[in-house]
Design a protein around this motif. Structure first.
Motif, short mmCIF file in Angstrom:
data_model
loop_
_atom_site.label_atom_id
_atom_site.label_comp_id
_atom_site.label_asym_id
_atom_site.label_seq_id
_atom_site.Cartn_x
_atom_site.Cartn_y
_atom_site.Cartn_z
N ARG A 138 44.60 31.65 46.75
CA ARG A 138 44.33 32.06 45.37
C ARG A 138 45.58 31.85 44.53
NH1 ARG A 138 41.78 37.38 45.70
NH2 ARG A 138 39.92 36.07 45.92
N VAL A 139 45.38 31.22 43.37
CA VAL A 139 46.48 30.95 42.45
C VAL A 139 46.37 31.90 41.27
CG1 VAL A 139 47.57 29.20 40.99
CG2 VAL A 139 46.48 28.52 43.15
N ARG A 140 47.47 32.59 40.95
CA ARG A 140 47.49 33.55 39.84
C ARG A 140 48.59 33.17 38.85
NH1 ARG A 140 45.67 38.71 39.59
NH2 ARG A 140 45.32 38.65 41.86
N ARG A 141 48.24 33.16 37.59
CA ARG A 141 49.25 32.87 36.57
C ARG A 141 50.04 34.14 36.26
NH1 ARG A 141 49.07 29.55 30.92
NH2 ARG A 141 50.89 30.53 29.96
N LEU A 142 51.37 34.03 36.30
CA LEU A 142 52.24 35.14 35.98
C LEU A 142 52.89 34.99 34.60
CD1 LEU A 142 54.10 35.57 39.41
CD2 LEU A 142 52.03 36.72 38.61
N ALA A 143 53.03 33.78 34.13
CA ALA A 143 53.70 33.53 32.85
C ALA A 143 52.84 34.05 31.71
CB ALA A 143 53.95 32.03 32.68
N PRO A 144 53.47 34.61 30.67
CA PRO A 144 52.69 35.06 29.51
C PRO A 144 52.09 33.88 28.75
CG PRO A 144 55.05 35.20 29.08
CD PRO A 144 54.91 34.86 30.53
N LYS A 145 51.18 34.19 27.86
CA LYS A 145 50.49 33.14 27.12
C LYS A 145 51.45 32.39 26.21
CE LYS A 145 46.46 31.22 26.44
NZ LYS A 145 45.71 30.59 27.55
#
Length: 228
Positions: A138-145
């Protein structure tokens, strides 16, 4: 012209009146008798229903008396005796590795995170051997928009994943990156903390029980056990 005797006419009139009176009395008597029978039938039916209800209530009371509700008493521990506790469920090796941080690794320069969900050995559909391994992650984005990522910078290619034997150093590529792997995952298109799941099949010899997993742009997963 002959005329009837007046006295005879009077006698006939009296007889007709008496006959009419007897007919009315007979009708009333019959009606009263029928009403009596109807009343008797209704009374008998009500008495029968009441008796049935009384027997039903009696059966319920008997059942309740024979089977009283059981309550679990609060058992106080004896002096010097520790209270009984339920043992926690045993954790699998996968859960232990996840708690140690081995199944979660940073990706794309700390802008994302990859988590290994499962590593299962499956049957090779061509040879019927169990030398295929299905890796799910599973890939999760941590960087803010506000942290913009280009497509080339933020894409992960599941079909380019490889496995490595931690003992011999032998590497194993994906079986079929087109049909046996998920299409590319664009982290740049994910919202913050949003996830995308992927999988890939890799052919690994049956005797191998643990592997290193190398996913593009992700820190390597070391010595991950293979289930099944």
């Amino acid at each position: 012209m002959r005329t009837r005797d007046p006295q005879a006419l009077d006698n006939e009139s009296v007889y007709a009146k008496r006959s009419h009176g007897h007919g009315g009395l007979s009708f009333l008597t019959t009606l009263a008798f029928l009403l009596s029978l109807l009343s008797l039938g209704v009374s008998g039916f009500l008495a029968y229903r009441f008796l049935n209800l009384q027997q039903a209530f009696s059966a319920v009371d008997t059942a309740l008396n024979r089977n009283p509700a059981k309550t679990s008493p609060n058992v106080e521990p004896l002096p010097g005796q520790a209270p009984t506790q339920t043992a926690p469920p045993t954790q699998s090796s996968g859960e232990t590795a996840s708690q140690a941080g081995q199944l979660n690794q940073p990706a794309i320069n700390q802008k994302a995170q990859v988590e290994i969900i499962a590593v299962n050995r499956i049957q090779n559909p061509n040879t019927k051997l169990r030398d295929f391994v299905n890796i799910q992650f599973r890939v999760r984005r941590l960087a803010p928009k506000t942290d913009a990522l280009s497509y080339e910078q933020g894409v992960i290619y599941p079909g380019s994943t490889t496995a490595r034997n931690p003992t011999t150093g032998e590497t194993y590529p994906a079986v079929d990156r087109i049909n046996r792997a998920t299409s590319n995952i664009s982290v740049s298109e994910l919202n913050p903390n949003a996830t995308a799941d992927a999988y890939v099949w890799i052919q690994i010899p049956e005797g191998t029980s643990a592997i290193d997993i190398l996913i593009p742009k992700t820190q390597a997963f070391k010595n991950v056990p293979i289930s099944g």
